[in-house]
Design a protein around this motif. Structure first.
Motif, PDB file in Angstrom:
ATOM      1  N   TYR A 290      19.492   4.476   3.393  1.00 56.89           N
ATOM      2  CA  TYR A 290      19.811   5.734   4.471  1.00 56.89           C
ATOM      3  C   TYR A 290      19.173   6.644   2.945  1.00 56.89           C
ATOM      4  O   TYR A 290      19.682   6.759   1.797  1.00 56.89           O
ATOM      5  CB  TYR A 290      21.125   6.103   4.137  1.00 56.89           C
ATOM      6  CG  TYR A 290      21.485   6.876   4.998  1.00 56.89           C
ATOM      7  CD1 TYR A 290      21.274   7.523   6.252  1.00 56.89           C
ATOM      8  CD2 TYR A 290      22.299   7.585   4.456  1.00 56.89           C
ATOM      9  CE1 TYR A 290      21.263   8.291   7.011  1.00 56.89           C
ATOM     10  CE2 TYR A 290      22.687   9.287   4.656  1.00 56.89           C
ATOM     11  CZ  TYR A 290      21.877   9.254   6.244  1.00 56.89           C
ATOM     12  OH  TYR A 290      22.464  10.625   7.135  1.00 56.89           O
ATOM     13  N   SER A 291      18.673   7.853   3.466  1.00 56.41           N
ATOM     14  CA  SER A 291      17.473   8.434   2.549  1.00 56.41           C
ATOM     15  C   SER A 291      18.365   9.669   3.019  1.00 56.41           C
ATOM     16  O   SER A 291      18.401  11.009   3.979  1.00 56.41           O
ATOM     17  CB  SER A 291      16.182   9.043   2.330  1.00 56.41           C
ATOM     18  OG  SER A 291      15.984  10.539   1.972  1.00 56.41           O
ATOM     19  N   THR A 292      19.593  10.676   2.276  1.00 56.62           N
ATOM     20  CA  THR A 292      20.201  12.182   2.187  1.00 56.62           C
ATOM     21  C   THR A 292      19.367  12.913   2.238  1.00 56.62           C
ATOM     22  O   THR A 292      19.622  14.016   2.037  1.00 56.62           O
ATOM     23  CB  THR A 292      21.312  11.937   1.067  1.00 56.62           C
ATOM     24  OG1 THR A 292      21.283  12.074   0.167  1.00 56.62           O
ATOM     25  CG2 THR A 292      22.566  10.780   0.755  1.00 56.62           C
ATOM     26  N   THR A 293      17.690  12.932   1.250  1.00 60.41           N
ATOM     27  CA  THR A 293      16.558  14.202   1.668  1.00 60.41           C
ATOM     28  C   THR A 293      16.763  14.226   2.948  1.00 60.41           C
ATOM     29  O   THR A 293      16.681  15.697   3.997  1.00 60.41           O
ATOM     30  CB  THR A 293      15.521  13.733   0.977  1.00 60.41           C
ATOM     31  OG1 THR A 293      15.780  13.475  -0.863  1.00 60.41           O
ATOM     32  CG2 THR A 293      14.629  14.722   1.182  1.00 60.41           C
ATOM     33  N   ASN A 294      16.628  13.685   3.553  1.00 62.82           N
ATOM     34  CA  ASN A 294      15.779  13.753   5.307  1.00 62.82           C
ATOM     35  C   ASN A 294      16.847  12.908   6.375  1.00 62.82           C
ATOM     36  O   ASN A 294      16.366  12.769   7.606  1.00 62.82           O
ATOM     37  CB  ASN A 294      14.024  13.314   5.039  1.00 62.82           C
ATOM     38  CG  ASN A 294      14.061  12.001   5.049  1.00 62.82           C
ATOM     39  OD1 ASN A 294      14.868  10.894   4.493  1.00 62.82           O
ATOM     40  ND2 ASN A 294      12.902  11.542   4.995  1.00 62.82           N
ATOM     41  N   ASN A 295      17.651  13.105   6.027  1.00 62.38           N
ATOM     42  CA  ASN A 295      18.908  11.270   6.606  1.00 62.38           C
ATOM     43  C   ASN A 295      18.555  11.222   7.657  1.00 62.38           C
ATOM     44  O   ASN A 295      18.605  10.930   8.807  1.00 62.38           O
ATOM     45  CB  ASN A 295      19.518  13.178   7.306  1.00 62.38           C
ATOM     46  CG  ASN A 295      20.387  14.270   6.765  1.00 62.38           C
ATOM     47  OD1 ASN A 295      21.575  13.682   6.141  1.00 62.38           O
ATOM     48  ND2 ASN A 295      20.294  15.198   7.514  1.00 62.38           N
ATOM     49  N   THR A 296      17.611   9.844   6.510  1.00 67.44           N
ATOM     50  CA  THR A 296      16.745   8.951   7.897  1.00 67.44           C
ATOM     51  C   THR A 296      17.110   7.592   6.931  1.00 67.44           C
ATOM     52  O   THR A 296      17.311   7.601   6.168  1.00 67.44           O
ATOM     53  CB  THR A 296      15.259   8.896   7.713  1.00 67.44           C
ATOM     54  OG1 THR A 296      14.580  10.340   7.717  1.00 67.44           O
ATOM     55  CG2 THR A 296      14.905   8.235   7.892  1.00 67.44           C
ATOM     56  N   LEU A 297      17.678   6.705   7.930  1.00 62.72           N
ATOM     57  CA  LEU A 297      17.729   5.247   7.457  1.00 62.72           C
ATOM     58  C   LEU A 297      16.635   4.746   8.168  1.00 62.72           C
ATOM     59  O   LEU A 297      15.890   4.845   8.899  1.00 62.72           O
ATOM     60  CB  LEU A 297      18.718   4.637   8.845  1.00 62.72           C
ATOM     61  CG  LEU A 297      19.337   3.484   8.574  1.00 62.72           C
ATOM     62  CD1 LEU A 297      20.162   3.065   7.229  1.00 62.72           C
ATOM     63  CD2 LEU A 297      20.670   3.088   9.692  1.00 62.72           C
ATOM     64  N   TYR A 298      16.240   3.901   6.638  1.00 59.66           N
ATOM     65  CA  TYR A 298      15.095   2.567   7.141  1.00 59.66           C
ATOM     66  C   TYR A 298      15.757   1.387   7.461  1.00 59.66           C
ATOM     67  O   TYR A 298      16.459   0.652   6.378  1.00 59.66           O
ATOM     68  CB  TYR A 298      14.166   2.704   6.091  1.00 59.66           C
ATOM     69  CG  TYR A 298      13.422   4.040   5.584  1.00 59.66           C
ATOM     70  CD1 TYR A 298      12.469   4.312   5.893  1.00 59.66           C
ATOM     71  CD2 TYR A 298      14.329   5.289   4.718  1.00 59.66           C
ATOM     72  CE1 TYR A 298      11.487   5.864   5.904  1.00 59.66           C
ATOM     73  CE2 TYR A 298      13.667   5.951   4.854  1.00 59.66           C
ATOM     74  CZ  TYR A 298      13.118   7.167   5.201  1.00 59.66           C
ATOM     75  OH  TYR A 298      11.969   8.007   5.086  1.00 59.66           O
ATOM     76  N   TYR A 299      15.714   0.173   8.384  1.00 60.91           N
ATOM     77  CA  TYR A 299      16.388  -0.469   8.612  1.00 60.91           C
ATOM     78  C   TYR A 299      15.296  -2.020   8.869  1.00 60.91           C
ATOM     79  O   TYR A 299      14.326  -1.251   8.850  1.00 60.91           O
ATOM     80  CB  TYR A 299      17.316  -0.385   9.241  1.00 60.91           C
ATOM     81  CG  TYR A 299      16.216  -0.119  10.787  1.00 60.91           C
ATOM     82  CD1 TYR A 299      16.171  -0.785  11.717  1.00 60.91           C
ATOM     83  CD2 TYR A 299      16.973   1.248  11.126  1.00 60.91           C
ATOM     84  CE1 TYR A 299      15.472   0.291  13.112  1.00 60.91           C
ATOM     85  CE2 TYR A 299      15.500   2.223  12.142  1.00 60.91           C
ATOM     86  CZ  TYR A 299      15.542   1.644  12.846  1.00 60.91           C
ATOM     87  OH  TYR A 299      14.635   1.781  14.319  1.00 60.91           O
ATOM     88  N   ASP A 300      15.806  -3.017   8.666  1.00 60.52           N
ATOM     89  CA  ASP A 300      15.079  -4.261   8.667  1.00 60.52           C
ATOM     90  C   ASP A 300      15.992  -5.289   9.148  1.00 60.52           C
ATOM     91  O   ASP A 300      16.556  -5.915   7.956  1.00 60.52           O
ATOM     92  CB  ASP A 300      13.850  -4.498   8.013  1.00 60.52           C
ATOM     93  CG  ASP A 300      13.221  -5.470   8.417  1.00 60.52           C
ATOM     94  OD1 ASP A 300      12.846  -5.990   9.425  1.00 60.52           O
ATOM     95  OD2 ASP A 300      11.948  -6.176   7.571  1.00 60.52           O
ATOM     96  N   LEU A 301      16.294  -5.212  10.666  1.00 56.70           N
ATOM     97  CA  LEU A 301      17.544  -6.476  10.865  1.00 56.70           C
ATOM     98  C   LEU A 301      16.442  -7.396  11.908  1.00 56.70           C
ATOM     99  O   LEU A 301      16.425  -6.781  12.969  1.00 56.70           O
ATOM    100  CB  LEU A 301      18.562  -5.313  10.900  1.00 56.70           C
ATOM    101  CG  LEU A 301      19.582  -6.604  12.160  1.00 56.70           C
ATOM    102  CD1 LEU A 301      20.642  -7.149  10.680  1.00 56.70           C
ATOM    103  CD2 LEU A 301      20.999  -5.262  12.324  1.00 56.70           C
ATOM    104  N   ALA A 302      17.390  -8.461  11.476  1.00 55.20           N
ATOM    105  CA  ALA A 302      17.339  -9.563  12.928  1.00 55.20           C
ATOM    106  C   ALA A 302      18.456 -10.472  13.299  1.00 55.20           C
ATOM    107  O   ALA A 302      18.934 -10.874  12.160  1.00 55.20           O
ATOM    108  CB  ALA A 302      15.827 -10.658  12.653  1.00 55.20           C
ATOM    109  N   LEU A 303      18.514 -10.606  14.768  1.00 57.74           N
ATOM    110  CA  LEU A 303      19.543 -11.120  15.020  1.00 57.74           C
ATOM    111  C   LEU A 303      19.310 -12.202  15.782  1.00 57.74           C
ATOM    112  O   LEU A 303      18.423 -12.116  16.814  1.00 57.74           O
ATOM    113  CB  LEU A 303      20.708 -10.535  16.067  1.00 57.74           C
ATOM    114  CG  LEU A 303      21.529  -9.034  14.808  1.00 57.74           C
ATOM    115  CD1 LEU A 303      22.215  -8.516  15.854  1.00 57.74           C
ATOM    116  CD2 LEU A 303      22.530  -9.659  14.075  1.00 57.74           C
TER     117      LEU A 303
END
Length: 225
Positions: A84-97
């Motif tokens: 999570y970047s507080t600079t641009n409030n963006t969440l970067y994710y890579d999730l597999a279920l």
């Protein structure tokens, strides 16, 4: 003794009784009120009969079908990135279920007409995916494989940011995975109208470090009809 001047000296004769008729009393009935009463009585009997018939049908169906709840599980999860970047409030994710759906019923099949999987973090959606529709037969186990990869704007408050930093230090993130569905039940040759259940899965996912897999604890989901 002889009569004196034609006068009668016997017992007094009571005066004739007067009868009075009171309007609005007695067994007579106003035609309008009688008709309304009969109509209400008939409607009540019809409704009562319908409820009894429906109750008997529901009881017979339950005794014949003996329906059981469909069970949803998250059996495995792989989290490669969750930054999570507080600079641009963006969440970067890579999730597999990996998920399983178990239909334990002997006489009920299920049409999954639409399935939307949503990834939630601290009450906010960060990803979604539409999964393929399918039919699930009796006493059958089906498998789902939702994958979330990308980036999205997620606005976290100070408290949520603190929670994120604590989870980042632990290397385990608490998330919620939801399934929004439209399904139909198949009972013999009968198909029901569409039902919209919602499945909620509270999962704790460890972050995969340096390509090493981390054990994930299988989690049972909650079904809300």
């Amino acid at each position: 003794m002889s009569n004196l001047n034609g006068a009668y000296y016997g017992p007094s004769i009571p005066p004739p009784s007067k009868s009075y008729h009171r309007h609005g009393r007695g067994s007579s009935c106003n035609p309008c009120s009688c008709l309304f009463g009969c109509l209400c009585n008939c409607i009540f009997q019809i409704i009562f009969t319908i409820l009894i018939v429906l109750g008997v049908i529901a009881l017979v169906l339950w005794l014949v079908l003996r329906p059981n709840k469909v069970k949803f599980y998250v059996t495995d999860a792989t989290l490669i990135q969750f930054d999570y970047s507080t600079t641009n409030n963006t969440l970067y994710y890579d999730l597999a279920l990996n998920m399983t759906i178990r239909n334990p019923n002997k006489r009920i099949g299920i049409y999954y007409d639409s399935i939307e999987a949503r990834g939630m973090y601290q009450g906010q959606r960060f990803a979604s995916q539409n999964l393929e529709r399918f039919y699930q037969g009796h006493k059958n186990t089906s498998y789902l494989h939702p994958v979330f990869k990308g980036q999205n704007l997620v606005l976290l408050g100070d408290r949520e940011k603190t929670n994120y930093n604590n989870e980042k230090n632990l290397g385990i993130y608490e998330m919620e995975m939801k399934l929004y569905m439209r399904i139909r039940l198949k009972i013999g040759w009968i198909k029901t109208h569409k039902i919209k259940p919602k499945i909620e899965c509270d999962i704790k996912i460890p972050l995969e470090a340096n390509g090493r897999s981390v054990n994930f604890e299988e989690t049972r989901c909650h079904l809300d009809w």
